[in-house]
Design a protein around this motif. Sequence first.
Motif, PDB file in Angstrom:
ATOM      1  N   VAL A   1      -1.795  11.907  -6.846  1.00 56.99           N
ATOM      2  CA  VAL A   1      -2.629  10.786  -6.438  1.00 56.99           C
ATOM      3  C   VAL A   1      -2.863   9.910  -7.655  1.00 56.99           C
ATOM      4  O   VAL A   1      -3.444  10.341  -8.654  1.00 56.99           O
ATOM      5  CB  VAL A   1      -3.959  11.270  -5.838  1.00 56.99           C
ATOM      6  N   ALA A   2      -2.377   8.673  -7.575  1.00 59.02           N
ATOM      7  CA  ALA A   2      -2.485   7.747  -8.706  1.00 59.02           C
ATOM      8  C   ALA A   2      -3.843   7.048  -8.668  1.00 59.02           C
ATOM      9  O   ALA A   2      -4.689   7.314  -7.808  1.00 59.02           O
ATOM     10  CB  ALA A   2      -1.351   6.736  -8.651  1.00 59.02           C
ATOM     11  N   GLY A   3      -4.037   6.133  -9.604  1.00 54.86           N
ATOM     12  CA  GLY A   3      -5.247   5.314  -9.585  1.00 54.86           C
ATOM     13  C   GLY A   3      -5.214   4.365  -8.403  1.00 54.86           C
ATOM     14  O   GLY A   3      -4.170   4.162  -7.767  1.00 54.86           O
ATOM     15  N   PRO A   4      -6.334   3.732  -8.083  1.00 59.13           N
ATOM     16  CA  PRO A   4      -6.386   2.868  -6.896  1.00 59.13           C
ATOM     17  C   PRO A   4      -5.645   1.553  -7.045  1.00 59.13           C
ATOM     18  O   PRO A   4      -5.444   0.835  -6.069  1.00 59.13           O
ATOM     19  CB  PRO A   4      -7.894   2.629  -6.717  1.00 59.13           C
ATOM     20  N   GLY A   5      -5.203   1.199  -8.250  1.00 57.89           N
ATOM     21  CA  GLY A   5      -4.521  -0.076  -8.440  1.00 57.89           C
ATOM     22  C   GLY A   5      -5.478  -1.253  -8.342  1.00 57.89           C
ATOM     23  O   GLY A   5      -6.707  -1.098  -8.361  1.00 57.89           O
ATOM     24  N   ALA A   6      -4.911  -2.438  -8.226  1.00 63.03           N
ATOM     25  CA  ALA A   6      -5.729  -3.651  -8.157  1.00 63.03           C
ATOM     26  C   ALA A   6      -6.464  -3.727  -6.820  1.00 63.03           C
ATOM     27  O   ALA A   6      -6.025  -3.168  -5.805  1.00 63.03           O
ATOM     28  CB  ALA A   6      -4.854  -4.881  -8.351  1.00 63.03           C
ATOM     29  N   ASP A   7      -7.579  -4.448  -6.823  1.00 62.55           N
ATOM     30  CA  ASP A   7      -8.360  -4.614  -5.597  1.00 62.55           C
ATOM     31  C   ASP A   7      -7.726  -5.691  -4.714  1.00 62.55           C
ATOM     32  O   ASP A   7      -6.774  -6.383  -5.110  1.00 62.55           O
ATOM     33  CB  ASP A   7      -9.809  -4.961  -5.943  1.00 62.55           C
ATOM     34  N   PHE A   8      -8.271  -5.837  -3.527  1.00 58.34           N
ATOM     35  CA  PHE A   8      -7.723  -6.715  -2.487  1.00 58.34           C
ATOM     36  C   PHE A   8      -7.382  -8.110  -3.003  1.00 58.34           C
ATOM     37  O   PHE A   8      -6.267  -8.597  -2.823  1.00 58.34           O
ATOM     38  CB  PHE A   8      -8.739  -6.800  -1.346  1.00 58.34           C
ATOM     39  N   ASP A   9      -8.339  -8.772  -3.657  1.00 56.77           N
ATOM     40  CA  ASP A   9      -8.148 -10.171  -4.037  1.00 56.77           C
ATOM     41  C   ASP A   9      -7.117 -10.354  -5.143  1.00 56.77           C
ATOM     42  O   ASP A   9      -6.603 -11.466  -5.327  1.00 56.77           O
ATOM     43  CB  ASP A   9      -9.487 -10.776  -4.485  1.00 56.77           C
ATOM     44  N   ALA A  10      -6.810  -9.295  -5.894  1.00 54.49           N
ATOM     45  CA  ALA A  10      -5.827  -9.398  -6.975  1.00 54.49           C
ATOM     46  C   ALA A  10      -4.417  -9.041  -6.498  1.00 54.49           C
ATOM     47  O   ALA A  10      -3.483  -9.023  -7.299  1.00 54.49           O
ATOM     48  CB  ALA A  10      -6.228  -8.486  -8.131  1.00 54.49           C
ATOM     49  N   ARG A  11      -4.264  -8.777  -5.217  1.00 55.01           N
ATOM     50  CA  ARG A  11      -2.961  -8.379  -4.679  1.00 55.01           C
ATOM     51  C   ARG A  11      -2.406  -9.458  -3.752  1.00 55.01           C
ATOM     52  O   ARG A  11      -3.159 -10.241  -3.173  1.00 55.01           O
ATOM     53  CB  ARG A  11      -3.079  -7.071  -3.898  1.00 55.01           C
ATOM     54  N   ALA A  12      -1.072  -9.436  -3.580  1.00 54.93           N
ATOM     55  CA  ALA A  12      -0.416 -10.358  -2.653  1.00 54.93           C
ATOM     56  C   ALA A  12       0.916  -9.762  -2.219  1.00 54.93           C
ATOM     57  O   ALA A  12       1.461  -8.875  -2.870  1.00 54.93           O
ATOM     58  CB  ALA A  12      -0.193 -11.716  -3.318  1.00 54.93           C
ATOM     59  N   ASP A  13       1.422 -10.256  -1.066  1.00 54.75           N
ATOM     60  CA  ASP A  13       2.763  -9.940  -0.570  1.00 54.75           C
ATOM     61  C   ASP A  13       2.853  -8.586   0.129  1.00 54.75           C
ATOM     62  O   ASP A  13       1.883  -7.834   0.233  1.00 54.75           O
ATOM     63  CB  ASP A  13       3.802 -10.017  -1.687  1.00 54.75           C
ATOM     64  N   LEU A  14       4.067  -8.297   0.615  1.00 55.58           N
ATOM     65  CA  LEU A  14       4.408  -7.070   1.322  1.00 55.58           C
ATOM     66  C   LEU A  14       5.518  -6.364   0.562  1.00 55.58           C
ATOM     67  O   LEU A  14       6.304  -7.001  -0.142  1.00 55.58           O
ATOM     68  CB  LEU A  14       4.888  -7.368   2.749  1.00 55.58           C
ATOM     69  N   VAL A  15       5.622  -5.042   0.743  1.00 57.21           N
ATOM     70  CA  VAL A  15       6.672  -4.291   0.064  1.00 57.21           C
ATOM     71  C   VAL A  15       7.230  -3.221   0.993  1.00 57.21           C
ATOM     72  O   VAL A  15       6.497  -2.597   1.768  1.00 57.21           O
ATOM     73  CB  VAL A  15       6.159  -3.654  -1.251  1.00 57.21           C
ATOM     74  N   PHE A  16       8.546  -3.048   0.918  1.00 54.98           N
ATOM     75  CA  PHE A  16       9.236  -1.927   1.566  1.00 54.98           C
ATOM     76  C   PHE A  16       9.976  -1.175   0.476  1.00 54.98           C
ATOM     77  O   PHE A  16      10.672  -1.776  -0.346  1.00 54.98           O
ATOM     78  CB  PHE A  16      10.242  -2.406   2.620  1.00 54.98           C
ATOM     79  N   VAL A  17       9.860   0.170   0.481  1.00 54.39           N
ATOM     80  CA  VAL A  17      10.543   1.003  -0.509  1.00 54.39           C
ATOM     81  C   VAL A  17      11.349   2.068   0.224  1.00 54.39           C
ATOM     82  O   VAL A  17      10.812   2.779   1.081  1.00 54.39           O
ATOM     83  CB  VAL A  17       9.544   1.681  -1.473  1.00 54.39           C
ATOM     84  N   GLY A  18      12.627   2.187  -0.135  1.00 59.00           N
ATOM     85  CA  GLY A  18      13.445   3.246   0.463  1.00 59.00           C
ATOM     86  C   GLY A  18      14.885   3.139   0.018  1.00 59.00           C
ATOM     87  O   GLY A  18      15.460   2.050   0.009  1.00 59.00           O
ATOM     88  N   GLY A  19      15.481   4.266  -0.362  1.00 64.54           N
ATOM     89  CA  GLY A  19      16.874   4.276  -0.768  1.00 64.54           C
ATOM     90  C   GLY A  19      17.790   4.002   0.415  1.00 64.54           C
ATOM     91  O   GLY A  19      17.602   4.547   1.510  1.00 64.54           O
ATOM     92  N   PHE A  20      18.810   3.174   0.209  1.00 67.26           N
ATOM     93  CA  PHE A  20      19.635   2.725   1.329  1.00 67.26           C
ATOM     94  C   PHE A  20      20.845   3.607   1.600  1.00 67.26           C
ATOM     95  O   PHE A  20      21.652   3.299   2.481  1.00 67.26           O
ATOM     96  CB  PHE A  20      20.042   1.266   1.113  1.00 67.26           C
ATOM     97  N   ARG A  21      20.966   4.724   0.871  1.00 68.65           N
ATOM     98  CA  ARG A  21      21.944   5.718   1.281  1.00 68.65           C
ATOM     99  C   ARG A  21      21.445   6.465   2.519  1.00 68.65           C
ATOM    100  O   ARG A  21      22.195   7.188   3.164  1.00 68.65           O
ATOM    101  CB  ARG A  21      22.197   6.709   0.142  1.00 68.65           C
ATOM    102  N   HIS A  22      20.181   6.262   2.821  1.00 69.27           N
ATOM    103  CA  HIS A  22      19.542   6.877   3.985  1.00 69.27           C
ATOM    104  C   HIS A  22      19.606   5.868   5.133  1.00 69.27           C
ATOM    105  O   HIS A  22      18.892   4.846   5.110  1.00 69.27           O
ATOM    106  CB  HIS A  22      18.098   7.208   3.616  1.00 69.27           C
ATOM    107  N   PRO A  23      20.437   6.079   6.165  1.00 67.91           N
ATOM    108  CA  PRO A  23      20.653   5.058   7.199  1.00 67.91           C
ATOM    109  C   PRO A  23      19.391   4.532   7.871  1.00 67.91           C
ATOM    110  O   PRO A  23      19.319   3.331   8.172  1.00 67.91           O
ATOM    111  CB  PRO A  23      21.576   5.776   8.205  1.00 67.91           C
ATOM    112  N   PRO A  24      18.357   5.363   8.137  1.00 73.80           N
ATOM    113  CA  PRO A  24      17.166   4.791   8.785  1.00 73.80           C
ATOM    114  C   PRO A  24      16.521   3.665   7.993  1.00 73.80           C
ATOM    115  O   PRO A  24      15.885   2.774   8.592  1.00 73.80           O
ATOM    116  CB  PRO A  24      16.226   6.000   8.895  1.00 73.80           C
ATOM    117  N   ASN A  25      16.659   3.660   6.681  1.00 72.14           N
ATOM    118  CA  ASN A  25      16.020   2.610   5.882  1.00 72.14           C
ATOM    119  C   ASN A  25      16.693   1.261   6.080  1.00 72.14           C
ATOM    120  O   ASN A  25      16.023   0.228   6.163  1.00 72.14           O
ATOM    121  CB  ASN A  25      16.030   3.006   4.408  1.00 72.14           C
ATOM    122  N   ALA A  26      18.019   1.255   6.106  1.00 71.72           N
ATOM    123  CA  ALA A  26      18.723  -0.011   6.328  1.00 71.72           C
ATOM    124  C   ALA A  26      18.381  -0.573   7.706  1.00 71.72           C
ATOM    125  O   ALA A  26      18.111  -1.778   7.862  1.00 71.72           O
ATOM    126  CB  ALA A  26      20.228   0.200   6.189  1.00 71.72           C
TER     127      ALA A  26
END
Length: 707
Positions: free
Chosen positions: A525-550
């Motif tokens: 469990v990492a730190g909480p990171g930046a709060d709501f107002d200091a964040r922006a955008d969307l992110v997807f993370v996943g290796g593409f050798r795994h067909p469900p991710n593509a």
Amino acid sequence: MPTPPRDRTWLAVVRFRLAHLRGLLRRGLSSLRSRGWRATWQRALLHLRPPPPPPRTPPYRPDPTPFAPFAVPRPAGAATPRASVVIPVYGHCEATLACLRALAAHPPAAACEVIVVDDGSGDATAAWMAQVDGLRYHRRAANGGFIAACNDGAALARGDCIVFLNNDTIPQPGWLDALLDTFQAHPDTGLAGAQLLYPDGRLQEAGGVVFADGSAWSYGRFESPDDPRYAYLRQADYCSGAALAIPRALFEALGGFDARYAPAYYEDTDLAFAVRAAGRRVRVQPASRVLHDEGTTAGTDTGSGIKAYQVRNRAVFADKWADALRAQPAPGTVPDPALLYAGQRRVLVIDETVPRPDRDSASLRQFNLLRMLRAGGAHVAFLPTGLAHAGAATRALQRLGVETWYAPFARSAPAWLRANAARFDVIVLTRHHVAGAFIPLLRRHAPRARLVFDTIDLHYLRERRGARLAGDATAMRAAEATRTRELAAMGAADLTLVVSAEEQVQLAQDAPAAKVELLSNLHEVAGPGADFDARADLVFVGGFRHPPNADAVLWFAREVFPRIRERLPQVRLHCIGAEPPAPVRALAGQPGILVHGHVPDLAPYMDEVRVAVAPLRFGAGVKGKVNLSMAHGQPVVATSCAVEGMHLRDGVDVAVADEAAAFADAVVGLYRDRERWRRQARTGRENVARHFSLEAAEATVRRVFFD
């Protein structure tokens, strides 16, 4: 010194060879008396065998140019150094010069000071040292020997850590930082030694083994420094004083090097035993390499000169540590991994490749499992069936203390198992095709070992769902063939690991006779990171050798993201994952989509992006991308498939939607609602700590691997 006349050179060579031969014979006879013929013959073979492969990284040597003033590393301003490098010298100014030049050529990242303690040299040492900028030079009033010089240097040291370095060494680039990092990565370390190499690149020592009579064995002598038996962080009975580090407070508390061994020899072995008696560990760090021209200052003949103290001091050492020595191996035994780890739980992990925890969740889970096994006291070996050295990934396992194998030191996986499998108590086979191929071999070569089949996820379940989504009858038949192989591997293994409770329930139907344990994803469990107002955008993370991710990214980009951009026109999607296929790479032309590919450090995207998306439409197991985001306090919008088996509640820990319009609504709603975002960030982290942390898995790991 004048050069000997040319016609007398042959005489000097003959005298040297005779003296060397006398030393070898004397050591051989001594070895026969103390170790017996087997160990003596083993040592003789090491002298006679062809040289091993050269090191992967050629050794560095400074140019042997005439002396000219130069500077060695020193702390900036009045800063306290992290380390004090203490170099005792007595003559041999050319060797000292080469050592200092190496320190100057590749200064460490850690702040350090360099202290030369001159034990009464009569050559150019004093004149040269005075011209080395940044050097702390101390000349003793009278010659007192190696131990006295080292203790004097330690008394002058200001660093948190004292590093003793012989003057006949050439420290290699990165040696000091690697040595010091041992204490940070393994806080119970009390003494850390470098891997010592001969000038020709062969291994001189990767830690030492002490026998019950006080005699010692330089582990790995004359082998390759890259040999997997010696190339990983490991505990040792002692480390040579030619290059070792110890916290200054501990060295002072132990009283320094024991003067009863004066002038030299066995003081480093004695110190290592004292460190262990104080409850700390002694470790050899192969990532720290130092060339050592053994014998430059003291010779190699134990029958004469200062080297004779090695024989006398062995008796002194054996008397002092008689109780501790009773637990050491018997003289005459030949150290190897089977002997050295006989008292530990020994675990072998077999997979296709070395885990890369920055690339996929299966690798992160495997890496953290290896960490837990090491922390639990197990000796762990890793055999990639392809036998490729994976560069930084292999070195990461070695720094963890995992005996990691690769070619040419392992000719083939079956041959290696034939020679080594019997020494392990538990053997883990990762993925069904690995398990199916190797279980019959292991039943023959390791009949007493517990064989554990780690599924990673149920491949047949994932393939079946993908075939159903695509309406592909051929893919459905392939999924059923995978099911047959996967269930056969479970039947042949002693125990099967799955990552989700849903898979455990599925196997209760499909393989009721199999013994199944749940060991899910493993996250810190990492730190909480930046709060709501200091964040922006969307992110997807996943290796593409795994067909469900593509499939997930393409569906999200085509069906969901345009709906989001209608209401959040500035928002961007960061698409992260190794080896994106051409259709995914082409998404970079769509407004607001950034395709990054592999990103070595995910932390900025976890800590600074506002919302993570997991739009998986098929798959199996537990989704590491969801755990990873939640561990960083990043709320997630996911499909039902993506949160399967994760103990998550829609609207509390996660936002769940399966249709495009509903998924877009969930993203926009979470993206705009500060209080809801904060609640979900908190409960998501709590979920990871409760179900997917290393602490949560301790009982299962203990039951599977140690009971």
